[in-house]
Design an enzyme around this catalytic site. Structure first.
Site, PDB file in Angstrom:
ATOM      1  N   SER A 164       0.833  -1.196   0.000  1.00 13.73           N
ATOM      2  CA  SER A 164       0.000   0.000   0.000  1.00 13.73           C
ATOM      3  C   SER A 164       0.876   1.258   0.000  1.00 13.73           C
ATOM      4  O   SER A 164       1.745   1.407  -0.855  1.00 13.73           O
ATOM      5  CB  SER A 164      -0.952  -0.038   1.202  1.00 13.73           C
ATOM      6  OG  SER A 164      -1.961   0.938   1.103  1.00 13.73           O
ATOM      7  N   ASP A 330      -8.710  -6.619  -4.802  1.00 10.20           N
ATOM      8  CA  ASP A 330      -8.309  -5.279  -4.377  1.00 10.20           C
ATOM      9  C   ASP A 330      -8.842  -4.260  -5.384  1.00 10.20           C
ATOM     10  O   ASP A 330      -8.347  -4.153  -6.501  1.00 10.20           O
ATOM     11  CB  ASP A 330      -6.785  -5.201  -4.294  1.00 10.20           C
ATOM     12  CG  ASP A 330      -6.269  -3.861  -3.776  1.00 10.20           C
ATOM     13  OD1 ASP A 330      -7.087  -2.946  -3.558  1.00 10.20           O
ATOM     14  OD2 ASP A 330      -5.047  -3.736  -3.589  1.00 10.20           O
ATOM     15  N   HIS A 363      -8.104  -5.186  -0.475  1.00 10.88           N
ATOM     16  CA  HIS A 363      -6.799  -4.542  -0.400  1.00 10.88           C
ATOM     17  C   HIS A 363      -5.966  -5.055   0.769  1.00 10.88           C
ATOM     18  O   HIS A 363      -4.744  -5.182   0.667  1.00 10.88           O
ATOM     19  CB  HIS A 363      -7.005  -3.031  -0.275  1.00 10.88           C
ATOM     20  CG  HIS A 363      -5.736  -2.255  -0.126  1.00 10.88           C
ATOM     21  ND1 HIS A 363      -4.771  -2.207  -1.111  1.00 10.88           N
ATOM     22  CD2 HIS A 363      -5.266  -1.496   0.900  1.00 10.88           C
ATOM     23  CE1 HIS A 363      -3.768  -1.446  -0.708  1.00 10.88           C
ATOM     24  NE2 HIS A 363      -4.034  -1.009   0.503  1.00 10.88           N
TER      25      HIS A 363
END
Length: 387
Positions: A164, A330, A363
């Protein structure tokens, strides 16, 4: 980044770890940021596990996501029941094997988990910086981490690893300091935010700033904007999940009742869950830090900063061997963004391994135990490119 923190019952722990700090840019010296402002002193919180070998060639830098910290694995005490956020991945014999690697994890500049950020004391006033803290970027975070690596005597990293927002930092490391990065592992990340990602961050920021207790960022001597921060967390948390994960976990099940309440209480389990996540978050995180870090993520644009708009040009100076991992569910940083990144790397003749992992959890899948993920990680770090 959610709070998927759990012990790995199938592997050995790194044991007890200690949070450390490193401070640099003591006045009259300072750190000049991308925005042109200068700050100092600057403190970076970090933790290490494993052992640095004699020629200092086995160091791995792990970079956390938005609301994470330096506590990546192990525990602080023997009775501690809350291990580091990647405890299943980091440890003896695990995906990131501390029998072979010296692991460093830092808390990012601008955060509130031990590193200098808007909640820190401004030496010029003796009060918390608040909005007097300059806007920081992913580049600034990496430059601060480089200062720490110099202090530790680690001049070349075996790998930089991040998911991320941590993946953005790993990307920045690979193009800003290419001679210091042997390999990079990029999980659930992107070279720049989409309009969708920026939009969710902006709504979250507006939730904080609309809270009267935010008080223009000056709230440390009074009531904190807990309601706004909780709503911001709820918004963000939705983006970390997926439709399938929410359907399986909650569906339309009611929370501790047989029928609707016909008021605005939390009737559904998903409502109760989000409110719980919001309440937990305000206990550990600073509202202004949330504003600064989300803005840094929105500003990140590898193509613009290093390639004049071209992803291929942005990777022209990179030298690292790359592993890029995306997750099928995601929708915040979808696989097409990872594929575009891989294509640009390959056009530069870089060694790239890519895998889209089937995962229903959205995610945050990279924060959940997965034999597939751990196996890929260990194979890449040990030199096996067969994914």
């Amino acid at each position: 980044m959610s709070e998927y923190i759990q012990h790995d019952q199938q592997g050995a722990s790194v044991g007890m770890v200690e949070k450390r700090t490193f401070t640099f840019a003591h006045p009259p010296a300072s750190m000049t940021l991308a925005c042109g402002a200068a700050i100092g002193p600057v403190t970076i919180a970090y933790e290490t596990c494993g052992r640095l070998n004699e020629d200092r060639s086995n160091a791995i830098l792990i970079l956390h996501a938005l609301s994470g910290d330096a506590h990546v694995a192990g525990t602080y005490t023997d009775s501690d029941d809350k291990p580091g956020w990647w405890d299943f991945m980091v440890g003896p014999g695990k995906g990131i094997d501390t029998d072979n690697h010296f692991v460093i994890c830092t808390n990012i500049l601008g955060s509130c988990m031990g590193s200098t950020g808007p909640a820190s004391i401004d030496p010029a006033t003796g009060n918390p910086y608040g909005l007097n803290f300059p806007v920081v970027t992913i580049t600034d975070m990496v430059d601060a981490q480089k200062q720490l690596m110099d202090y530790l005597g680690v001049h070349r990293l075996r790998a930089v690893i991040g998911g991320s927002v941590g993946g953005m930092q790993a990307l920045e490391w690979s193009v800003r300091y290419p001679d210091r990065v042997e390999s990079a592992v990029l999980l659930a990340t992107t070279t720049r935010h989409s309009a969708l990602a920026i939009a969710f961050n902006e709504v979250a920021r507006q939730a904080i700033m609309a809270d009267p207790n935010w008080n223009g960022g000056d709230y440390h001597d009074g009531k904190k904007p807990d309601l706004g921060l909780a709503v911001a967390r709820m918004i963000g948390h939705i983006t970390y999940l997926s439709d399938e994960s929410m359907r399986l976990k909650f569906g339309r099940r009611l929370q501790d009742k047989a029928d609707f309440s016909f008021n605005f209480d939390a009737d559904f389990q998903v409502e109760s869950y989000l409110r719980h996540q919001g309440r937990k978050f305000v206990e550990r995180f600073d509202a202004n830090a949330f504003l600064y870090i989300t803005k840094a993520a929105d500003y990140f644009d590898l193509e613009r900063h290093y390639g004049d708009g071209s992803a291929v040009a942005a990777f022209a100076g990179a030298r690292a061997r790359f592993l890029v991992l995306s997750f099928s569910s995601d929708w915040l940083y979808p696989t097409y963004q990872s594929r575009a990144m891989v294509k640009a790397m390959k056009k530069n003749g870089l060694a790239v391994s890519f895998c889209e992992i089937e995962a229903q959890w959205g995610h945050d899948a990279f924060l959940l135990p997965s034999d597939r993920l751990s196996g890929i990680m260990k194979g890449f770090l040990d030199g096996d490119n067969d994914l």
